[in-house]
Design an enzyme around this catalytic site. Structure first.
Site, short mmCIF file in Angstrom:
data_model
loop_
_atom_site.label_atom_id
_atom_site.label_comp_id
_atom_site.label_asym_id
_atom_site.label_seq_id
_atom_site.Cartn_x
_atom_site.Cartn_y
_atom_site.Cartn_z
N TYR A 266 0.85 -1.21 0.00
CA TYR A 266 0.00 0.00 0.00
C TYR A 266 0.88 1.26 0.00
CZ TYR A 266 -4.42 2.48 0.74
OH TYR A 266 -5.54 3.28 0.60
N LYS B 244 -3.11 8.60 2.60
CA LYS B 244 -4.34 8.49 3.41
C LYS B 244 -4.13 9.10 4.80
CE LYS B 244 -7.11 6.35 0.51
NZ LYS B 244 -8.07 7.17 -0.24
P1 NAD Z 1 -12.41 3.61 -8.23
O1 NAD Z 1 -11.28 3.33 -9.16
O2 NAD Z 1 -13.75 3.18 -8.63
O3 NAD Z 1 -12.44 5.15 -7.85
C1 NAD Z 1 -11.28 5.97 -7.83
C2 NAD Z 1 -11.67 7.24 -8.51
O4 NAD Z 1 -10.62 8.20 -8.43
C3 NAD Z 1 -11.94 7.02 -10.00
O5 NAD Z 1 -13.25 7.46 -10.31
C4 NAD Z 1 -10.92 7.91 -10.68
O6 NAD Z 1 -11.41 8.48 -11.88
C5 NAD Z 1 -10.72 8.96 -9.61
N1 NAD Z 1 -9.52 9.75 -9.86
C6 NAD Z 1 -8.23 9.35 -9.85
N2 NAD Z 1 -7.45 10.38 -10.21
C7 NAD Z 1 -8.24 11.46 -10.42
C8 NAD Z 1 -8.03 12.80 -10.81
N3 NAD Z 1 -6.81 13.26 -11.07
N4 NAD Z 1 -9.11 13.63 -10.94
C9 NAD Z 1 -10.37 13.17 -10.68
N5 NAD Z 1 -10.63 11.90 -10.31
C10 NAD Z 1 -9.58 11.06 -10.18
O7 NAD Z 1 -11.99 2.88 -6.85
P2 NAD Z 1 -12.62 2.95 -5.38
O8 NAD Z 1 -12.01 1.80 -4.67
O9 NAD Z 1 -14.08 3.10 -5.44
O10 NAD Z 1 -11.95 4.26 -4.76
C11 NAD Z 1 -12.69 5.34 -4.21
C12 NAD Z 1 -12.01 5.80 -2.91
O11 NAD Z 1 -12.19 4.78 -1.93
C13 NAD Z 1 -10.52 6.03 -3.02
O12 NAD Z 1 -10.17 7.16 -2.23
C14 NAD Z 1 -9.95 4.77 -2.40
O13 NAD Z 1 -8.65 4.96 -1.89
C15 NAD Z 1 -10.95 4.57 -1.29
N6 NAD Z 1 -10.95 3.25 -0.67
C16 NAD Z 1 -11.02 2.13 -1.43
C17 NAD Z 1 -10.99 0.90 -0.83
C18 NAD Z 1 -11.02 -0.37 -1.65
O14 NAD Z 1 -10.63 -1.42 -1.14
N7 NAD Z 1 -11.49 -0.33 -2.88
C19 NAD Z 1 -10.90 0.79 0.58
C20 NAD Z 1 -10.85 1.95 1.33
C21 NAD Z 1 -10.87 3.18 0.71
#
Ligand code: NAD
Length: 254
Positions: free
Chosen positions: A154, A161
């Site tokens: 990570y 984060k």
């Molecule tokens: P996802 O890939 O569906 O979403 C990530 C989003 O970030 C995408 O829509 C992407 O277009 C956007 N993004 C990246 N760079 C960008 C930029 N420069 N401008 C605008 N948008 C941008 O994946 P997700 O897992 O749904 O992630 C959403 C959030 O949840 C993130 O912050 C991720 O770290 C967090 N999260 C995810 C998990 C997991 O296990 N999937 C767990 C905890 C937290």
């Protein structure tokens, strides 16, 4: 109908497996009117297709690292909505090579990009949203336990984060007097586009499933309901917090 008559901006839908999309559906089901921003034209196609079924939804392009796009996006939002009641920030990115192997080898550029996209974007969007949150508001961002504990691969995303969760506290302190609440929701691991870039993610999923007190992976709908609580009046006494929706995984030592 916990968000009846409220207007919200959802930042971070890439496809139907995105956490942001699950949150958007919960908000829509609870009476909110929604705007969606997408990172680029390619992802915009997915967002337009997904939101076609939602009544009155707005779409616009906004790369969160581009100040001009943020300005134009919020001008559009002000013209169309007049006011904003909530903002969902579900954005993260780090170059793939930074999400495998040692953290100690992270390049200066990869560190900069990860922190810019995944952490600095929150204060940028909060600053842009502040004048539109005329009657107060609620901002929710998505975090992960890697902010506090070491998760294999990570790496720099954990550092980003940590910066994000700290930004939540500083923003909550700045904006509380305007009735604007700011919280992070720390979700358990879920298979999405973003998480597929993390080396060995399936091992993290397996470990979570076997060690979390609830002995299962967290579901998108569970994360969405947690976000809904923070976004709606039920969460009105909560700000500056990181709330876990992870089946209790974070309490375990081993
Ligand atoms: P996802 O890939 O569906 O979403 C990530 C989003 O970030 C995408 O829509 C992407 O277009 C956007 N993004 C990246 N760079 C960008 C930029 N420069 N401008 C605008 N948008 C941008 O994946 P997700 O897992 O749904 O992630 C959403 C959030 O949840 C993130 O912050 C991720 O770290 C967090 N999260 C995810 C998990 C997991 O296990 N999937 C767990 C905890 C937290």
């Amino acid at each position: 109908m916990l968000l009846s008559g409220k207007k919200g901006l959802i930042v971070g839908v890439a496809n139907k497996r995105s956490i942001a999309w699950a949150i958007a559906q919960a908000c829509q089901d609870n009476g909110a009117r929604l705007a969606f921003s997408y990172q680029n034209e390619r992802l915009g196609e997915n967002v337009k297709e997904l939101t076609a079924e939602l009544s009155g939804a707005l779409n616009f392009q906004m790369d969160v690292t581009d100040d001009a796009q943020v300005k134009t996006g919020f001008e559009f939002l002000e013209k169309e909505f007049g006011q904003l009641d909530f903002l969902v920030h579900a954005v993260a990115y780090a170059p793939r090579q930074a999400l495998e192997g040692d953290f100690v080898s992270t390049s200066r550029e990869d560190f900069r990009v990860a922190l810019d996209v995944s952490a600095y974007s929150l204060p940028v969007l909060a600053h842009a949203a502040k004048p539109l949150m005329k009657e107060g508001g609620s901002i929710v961002t998505l975090s992960y336990l890697g902010a506090e504990r070491v998760m294999p691969n990570y790496n720099v995303m954990g550092v980003a984060k940590a910066a994000l969760e700290s930004s939540v506290r500083y923003l909550a302190s700045d904006l509380g007097q305007l009735g604007i609440r700011v919280n992070a929701l720390s979700a358990g691991p879920i298979k999405t586009l973003a998480s597929s870039g993390i080396g060995g993610f399936s091992t993290i999923l397996d470990h979570h499933r076997s060690k979390a007190p609830l002995r299962k992976l967290v579901e998108l709908e569970e994360v969405a309901d947690g976000a809904l609580f923070l976004l709606c009046p039920m969460g009105r006494g909560v700000t500056g917090q990181t709330i876990y929706v992870d089946g209790g995984y974070n309490i375990m030592a081993i």
